[in-house]
Scaffold this motif. Structure first.
Motif, PDB file in Angstrom:
ATOM      1  N   ARG A   1       0.818  -1.210   0.000  1.00 43.08           N
ATOM      2  CA  ARG A   1       0.000   0.000   0.000  1.00 43.08           C
ATOM      3  C   ARG A   1       0.854   1.263   0.000  1.00 43.08           C
ATOM      4  O   ARG A   1       0.610   2.197  -0.767  1.00 43.08           O
ATOM      5  CB  ARG A   1      -0.937   0.009   1.207  1.00 43.08           C
ATOM      6  CG  ARG A   1      -1.840   1.227   1.199  1.00 43.08           C
ATOM      7  CD  ARG A   1      -2.847   1.177   2.286  1.00 43.08           C
ATOM      8  NE  ARG A   1      -2.212   1.532   3.549  1.00 43.08           N
ATOM      9  CZ  ARG A   1      -2.875   1.837   4.646  1.00 43.08           C
ATOM     10  NH1 ARG A   1      -4.192   1.786   4.652  1.00 43.08           N
ATOM     11  NH2 ARG A   1      -2.247   2.162   5.737  1.00 43.08           N
ATOM     12  N   GLU A   2       1.886   1.295   0.837  1.00 44.98           N
ATOM     13  CA  GLU A   2       2.748   2.473   0.899  1.00 44.98           C
ATOM     14  C   GLU A   2       3.504   2.693  -0.406  1.00 44.98           C
ATOM     15  O   GLU A   2       3.644   3.817  -0.868  1.00 44.98           O
ATOM     16  CB  GLU A   2       3.722   2.367   2.078  1.00 44.98           C
ATOM     17  CG  GLU A   2       3.048   2.561   3.412  1.00 44.98           C
ATOM     18  CD  GLU A   2       2.250   3.855   3.492  1.00 44.98           C
ATOM     19  OE1 GLU A   2       2.780   4.922   3.125  1.00 44.98           O
ATOM     20  OE2 GLU A   2       1.083   3.797   3.900  1.00 44.98           O
ATOM     21  N   GLU A   3       3.980   1.631  -1.010  1.00 45.55           N
ATOM     22  CA  GLU A   3       4.694   1.764  -2.284  1.00 45.55           C
ATOM     23  C   GLU A   3       3.746   2.248  -3.381  1.00 45.55           C
ATOM     24  O   GLU A   3       4.106   3.086  -4.209  1.00 45.55           O
ATOM     25  CB  GLU A   3       5.338   0.442  -2.685  1.00 45.55           C
ATOM     26  CG  GLU A   3       6.238   0.547  -3.886  1.00 45.55           C
ATOM     27  CD  GLU A   3       7.405   1.509  -3.706  1.00 45.55           C
ATOM     28  OE1 GLU A   3       7.783   2.143  -4.712  1.00 45.55           O
ATOM     29  OE2 GLU A   3       7.920   1.644  -2.582  1.00 45.55           O
ATOM     30  N   ALA A   4       2.522   1.730  -3.388  1.00 47.02           N
ATOM     31  CA  ALA A   4       1.537   2.174  -4.382  1.00 47.02           C
ATOM     32  C   ALA A   4       1.199   3.647  -4.181  1.00 47.02           C
ATOM     33  O   ALA A   4       1.056   4.397  -5.152  1.00 47.02           O
ATOM     34  CB  ALA A   4       0.283   1.307  -4.293  1.00 47.02           C
ATOM     35  N   ARG A   5       1.076   4.070  -2.932  1.00 48.06           N
ATOM     36  CA  ARG A   5       0.808   5.488  -2.664  1.00 48.06           C
ATOM     37  C   ARG A   5       1.952   6.368  -3.167  1.00 48.06           C
ATOM     38  O   ARG A   5       1.718   7.419  -3.762  1.00 48.06           O
ATOM     39  CB  ARG A   5       0.612   5.715  -1.169  1.00 48.06           C
ATOM     40  CG  ARG A   5      -0.719   5.262  -0.654  1.00 48.06           C
ATOM     41  CD  ARG A   5      -0.800   5.489   0.830  1.00 48.06           C
ATOM     42  NE  ARG A   5      -2.143   5.296   1.326  1.00 48.06           N
ATOM     43  CZ  ARG A   5      -2.480   5.375   2.587  1.00 48.06           C
ATOM     44  NH1 ARG A   5      -1.565   5.644   3.499  1.00 48.06           N
ATOM     45  NH2 ARG A   5      -3.721   5.181   2.958  1.00 48.06           N
ATOM     46  N   LYS A   6       3.175   5.953  -2.908  1.00 51.25           N
ATOM     47  CA  LYS A   6       4.338   6.718  -3.382  1.00 51.25           C
ATOM     48  C   LYS A   6       4.332   6.804  -4.907  1.00 51.25           C
ATOM     49  O   LYS A   6       4.603   7.854  -5.482  1.00 51.25           O
ATOM     50  CB  LYS A   6       5.640   6.076  -2.910  1.00 51.25           C
ATOM     51  CG  LYS A   6       5.918   6.246  -1.448  1.00 51.25           C
ATOM     52  CD  LYS A   6       7.210   5.525  -1.096  1.00 51.25           C
ATOM     53  CE  LYS A   6       7.409   5.445   0.395  1.00 51.25           C
ATOM     54  NZ  LYS A   6       8.611   4.655   0.739  1.00 51.25           N
ATOM     55  N   THR A   7       4.047   5.696  -5.547  1.00 48.87           N
ATOM     56  CA  THR A   7       4.000   5.664  -7.010  1.00 48.87           C
ATOM     57  C   THR A   7       2.918   6.603  -7.526  1.00 48.87           C
ATOM     58  O   THR A   7       3.138   7.358  -8.477  1.00 48.87           O
ATOM     59  CB  THR A   7       3.747   4.228  -7.502  1.00 48.87           C
ATOM     60  OG1 THR A   7       4.809   3.395  -7.036  1.00 48.87           O
ATOM     61  CG2 THR A   7       3.671   4.162  -9.014  1.00 48.87           C
ATOM     62  N   ALA A   8       1.751   6.584  -6.893  1.00 45.47           N
ATOM     63  CA  ALA A   8       0.652   7.452  -7.318  1.00 45.47           C
ATOM     64  C   ALA A   8       1.022   8.919  -7.135  1.00 45.47           C
ATOM     65  O   ALA A   8       0.705   9.751  -7.982  1.00 45.47           O
ATOM     66  CB  ALA A   8      -0.616   7.119  -6.528  1.00 45.47           C
TER      67      ALA A   8
ATOM     68  N   VAL B   1      -0.758  15.470  -4.535  1.00 45.09           N
ATOM     69  CA  VAL B   1      -1.139  14.715  -3.341  1.00 45.09           C
ATOM     70  C   VAL B   1      -2.600  14.941  -2.964  1.00 45.09           C
ATOM     71  O   VAL B   1      -3.294  13.996  -2.570  1.00 45.09           O
ATOM     72  CB  VAL B   1      -0.201  15.081  -2.164  1.00 45.09           C
ATOM     73  CG1 VAL B   1      -0.641  14.404  -0.886  1.00 45.09           C
ATOM     74  CG2 VAL B   1       1.231  14.698  -2.493  1.00 45.09           C
ATOM     75  N   THR B   2      -3.106  16.153  -3.072  1.00 47.71           N
ATOM     76  CA  THR B   2      -4.494  16.423  -2.687  1.00 47.71           C
ATOM     77  C   THR B   2      -5.482  15.640  -3.541  1.00 47.71           C
ATOM     78  O   THR B   2      -6.490  15.139  -3.044  1.00 47.71           O
ATOM     79  CB  THR B   2      -4.808  17.928  -2.792  1.00 47.71           C
ATOM     80  OG1 THR B   2      -4.459  18.387  -4.101  1.00 47.71           O
ATOM     81  CG2 THR B   2      -4.050  18.714  -1.753  1.00 47.71           C
ATOM     82  N   GLU B   3      -5.182  15.496  -4.805  1.00 44.93           N
ATOM     83  CA  GLU B   3      -6.055  14.732  -5.698  1.00 44.93           C
ATOM     84  C   GLU B   3      -6.054  13.252  -5.319  1.00 44.93           C
ATOM     85  O   GLU B   3      -7.091  12.596  -5.324  1.00 44.93           O
ATOM     86  CB  GLU B   3      -5.581  14.915  -7.145  1.00 44.93           C
ATOM     87  CG  GLU B   3      -6.513  14.338  -8.167  1.00 44.93           C
ATOM     88  CD  GLU B   3      -6.021  14.600  -9.579  1.00 44.93           C
ATOM     89  OE1 GLU B   3      -6.243  13.728 -10.425  1.00 44.93           O
ATOM     90  OE2 GLU B   3      -5.431  15.662  -9.839  1.00 44.93           O
ATOM     91  N   ILE B   4      -4.884  12.724  -4.969  1.00 44.04           N
ATOM     92  CA  ILE B   4      -4.769  11.309  -4.581  1.00 44.04           C
ATOM     93  C   ILE B   4      -5.500  11.065  -3.283  1.00 44.04           C
ATOM     94  O   ILE B   4      -6.228  10.081  -3.142  1.00 44.04           O
ATOM     95  CB  ILE B   4      -3.293  10.908  -4.487  1.00 44.04           C
ATOM     96  CG1 ILE B   4      -2.674  10.922  -5.884  1.00 44.04           C
ATOM     97  CG2 ILE B   4      -3.149   9.525  -3.862  1.00 44.04           C
ATOM     98  CD1 ILE B   4      -1.185  10.824  -5.897  1.00 44.04           C
ATOM     99  N   ARG B   5      -5.315  11.944  -2.300  1.00 42.34           N
ATOM    100  CA  ARG B   5      -6.005  11.789  -1.011  1.00 42.34           C
ATOM    101  C   ARG B   5      -7.513  11.751  -1.211  1.00 42.34           C
ATOM    102  O   ARG B   5      -8.209  10.961  -0.575  1.00 42.34           O
ATOM    103  CB  ARG B   5      -5.636  12.933  -0.072  1.00 42.34           C
ATOM    104  CG  ARG B   5      -4.284  12.766   0.531  1.00 42.34           C
ATOM    105  CD  ARG B   5      -4.047  13.792   1.611  1.00 42.34           C
ATOM    106  NE  ARG B   5      -2.674  13.683   2.062  1.00 42.34           N
ATOM    107  CZ  ARG B   5      -1.889  14.718   2.316  1.00 42.34           C
ATOM    108  NH1 ARG B   5      -2.345  15.938   2.194  1.00 42.34           N
ATOM    109  NH2 ARG B   5      -0.650  14.527   2.720  1.00 42.34           N
ATOM    110  N   ALA B   6      -8.018  12.592  -2.081  1.00 37.89           N
ATOM    111  CA  ALA B   6      -9.459  12.622  -2.340  1.00 37.89           C
ATOM    112  C   ALA B   6      -9.934  11.303  -2.922  1.00 37.89           C
ATOM    113  O   ALA B   6     -10.974  10.769  -2.540  1.00 37.89           O
ATOM    114  CB  ALA B   6      -9.791  13.778  -3.286  1.00 37.89           C
ATOM    115  N   GLN B   7      -9.162  10.726  -3.835  1.00 39.35           N
ATOM    116  CA  GLN B   7      -9.562   9.461  -4.451  1.00 39.35           C
ATOM    117  C   GLN B   7      -9.420   8.306  -3.472  1.00 39.35           C
ATOM    118  O   GLN B   7     -10.267   7.424  -3.430  1.00 39.35           O
ATOM    119  CB  GLN B   7      -8.730   9.203  -5.703  1.00 39.35           C
ATOM    120  CG  GLN B   7      -9.235   7.992  -6.454  1.00 39.35           C
ATOM    121  CD  GLN B   7      -9.095   8.131  -7.935  1.00 39.35           C
ATOM    122  OE1 GLN B   7      -8.546   9.105  -8.422  1.00 39.35           O
ATOM    123  NE2 GLN B   7      -9.591   7.176  -8.659  1.00 39.35           N
ATOM    124  N   LEU B   8      -8.385   8.295  -2.641  1.00 35.16           N
ATOM    125  CA  LEU B   8      -8.195   7.225  -1.669  1.00 35.16           C
ATOM    126  C   LEU B   8      -9.246   7.280  -0.578  1.00 35.16           C
ATOM    127  O   LEU B   8      -9.556   6.259   0.040  1.00 35.16           O
ATOM    128  CB  LEU B   8      -6.795   7.283  -1.054  1.00 35.16           C
ATOM    129  CG  LEU B   8      -5.655   6.871  -1.978  1.00 35.16           C
ATOM    130  CD1 LEU B   8      -4.323   7.089  -1.297  1.00 35.16           C
ATOM    131  CD2 LEU B   8      -5.787   5.408  -2.394  1.00 35.16           C
TER     132      LEU B   8
END
Length: 90
Positions: free
Chosen positions: A68-75, A81-88
């Motif tokens: 999960r952490e590696e996938a988050r870093k890749t994303a 980051v704000t866009e990713i947090r919203a989707q997660l």
């Protein structure tokens, strides 16, 4: 159709095959966004880690958390980051 729906549909279509794993690679024409895949992997591995922890499968949970952490870093490398947090958060 979002990436999760695409993957679920692909899985549904392949259930009739002789093996239960994908032997093909996506072609460039599939227009698969690596960031979308990374976000989906982060969501899925987080859910699996929670399930593993509840079942006291601590080593599996640990490795899924690493995924999960590696996938988050890749994303994050592909999107703000704000866009990713919203989707997660969905």
């Amino acid at each position: 159709m979002d990436i999760k729906q695409m993957l679920m549909e692909e899985h549904r279509l392949r259930q009739g095959t002789q093996h239960d794993y994908d032997t093909s690679l996506p072609s460039p024409q599939d227009n698969i966004d690596p960031t979308e895949i990374a976000i989906y992997i982060a969501q899925l591995s987080g859910e699996l880690a929670d399930m593993s922890r509840k079942a006291r499968l601590d080593v599996i949970a640990y490795f899924l958390e690493m995924v999960r952490e590696e996938a988050r870093k890749t994303a994050r490398r592909g999107r703000p980051v704000t866009e990713i947090r919203a989707q997660l958060a969905r």
